[in-house]
Write an enzyme that holds these catalytic residues in place. Structure first.
Site, PDB file in Angstrom:
ATOM      1  N   SER A 121       0.801  -1.222   0.000  1.00 34.72           N
ATOM      2  CA  SER A 121       0.000   0.000   0.000  1.00 34.72           C
ATOM      3  C   SER A 121       0.835   1.274   0.000  1.00 34.72           C
ATOM      4  O   SER A 121       0.297   2.369  -0.128  1.00 34.72           O
ATOM      5  CB  SER A 121      -0.955   0.025   1.201  1.00 34.72           C
ATOM      6  OG  SER A 121      -0.255   0.369   2.374  1.00 34.72           O
TER       7      SER A 121
ATOM      8  N   LYS B 152       1.828   4.299   7.361  1.00 31.08           N
ATOM      9  CA  LYS B 152       0.985   5.139   6.502  1.00 31.08           C
ATOM     10  C   LYS B 152       1.446   6.594   6.591  1.00 31.08           C
ATOM     11  O   LYS B 152       2.158   6.990   7.505  1.00 31.08           O
ATOM     12  CB  LYS B 152      -0.486   5.059   6.943  1.00 31.08           C
ATOM     13  CG  LYS B 152      -1.158   3.714   6.701  1.00 31.08           C
ATOM     14  CD  LYS B 152      -1.359   3.445   5.232  1.00 31.08           C
ATOM     15  CE  LYS B 152      -2.021   2.090   5.002  1.00 31.08           C
ATOM     16  NZ  LYS B 152      -1.154   0.983   5.350  1.00 31.08           N
TER      17      LYS B 152
END
Length: 238
Positions: A159, A197
């Site tokens: 991701s 993230k």
């Protein structure tokens, strides 16, 4: 590496597909795994999809396909299940470990030197993983380190690929409990799940943004996310 709940869900889906040819509903999965909410099932399915065990068939409701099963077809040991990490593994805002710190205020080491940093297992660049294992150690060039304490993690998932962070990379993290908007951080969600993230604060909420269009930004209340450190370097083996 699958957690016990991921393994149980994968085997349940596989058994139902073999028996009836139809994927179980979210309610059936929730009941089978004794979970309280469908959001937990959604997270497990996303994790299995990211790790290549299943895929969702487009334009069909409840359509899942099992692509592979674990090689040994055995459930993870109980001590590697989705239980919360041991109390010694975390403090409220930091990941603890046998750090070899570069102390604040001390001179930066000679670039030719190397430091052995703790390697705290895998961090999900995708769906959060429930516990970090370790620590082992890894030698890191001193030139890659600034002031403060550092640790390393192995990336699992894709991701963050648009930020140049690939599955299998080793990231170097400077331990801290705050970060500016847009910084890539190790975030602890609900005191149990660690993920890599980009962090952004939007009003009273905190957004954890992936760097891959396949994945959605996740929004949390400010009391649900704690910064564990920010990304300062990356190691890759070819």
């Amino acid at each position: 590496m699958l957690t016990r709940k991921q393994y149980e869900l994968l085997m349940f889906i596989d058994q139902r597909l073999k028996a009836s040819g139809v994927s179980p509903s979210f309610d059936e999965m929730k009941e089978a795994l004794d979970l309280k909410s469908k959001s937990g099932i959604h997270r497990l399915i996303t994790g299995l999809e990211e790790r290549g065990f299943i895929r969702r068939l487009p334009h069909r409701a409840r359509a899942l396909e099992v692509l592979k099963l674990p090689e040994n077809n055995l459930a993870p040991p109980a001590d590697e299940a989705e239980a919360p990490p041991p109390a010694a593994a975390f403090t409220p805002n930091v990941i603890k470990g046998n750090f070899s710190p570069v102390l604040a205020g001390a001179p930066v080491a000679n670039p030719a030197e190397a430091h052995d940093l703790p390697l705290w297992g895998k961090i999900a660049a995708g769906t959060p993983i429930e516990a970090l294992r370790g620590p082992d150690t890894i030698s890191v060039p001193a030139a890659m380190l600034g002031r403060g304490e550092h640790y390393c993690l192995t990336v699992e998932g894709d991701s963050m690929i648009d930020a140049g962070i690939l599955d299998g990379d080793t990231i170097i993290v400077r331990r801290c409990d705050t970060a500016e908007n847009g910084t890539i951080v190790v975030a602890l969600v609900d005191d149990a799940e660690a993920t890599l993230k980009r962090i952004r604060r939007k009003g009273a909420s905190i957004a954890l943004e992936p760097a891959n269009q396949k994945y959605e930004t996740r929004i949390f209340g400010p009391d649900r996310v704690k910064v564990q450190g920010r990304l300062v370097g990356l190691l890759r083996h070819y």
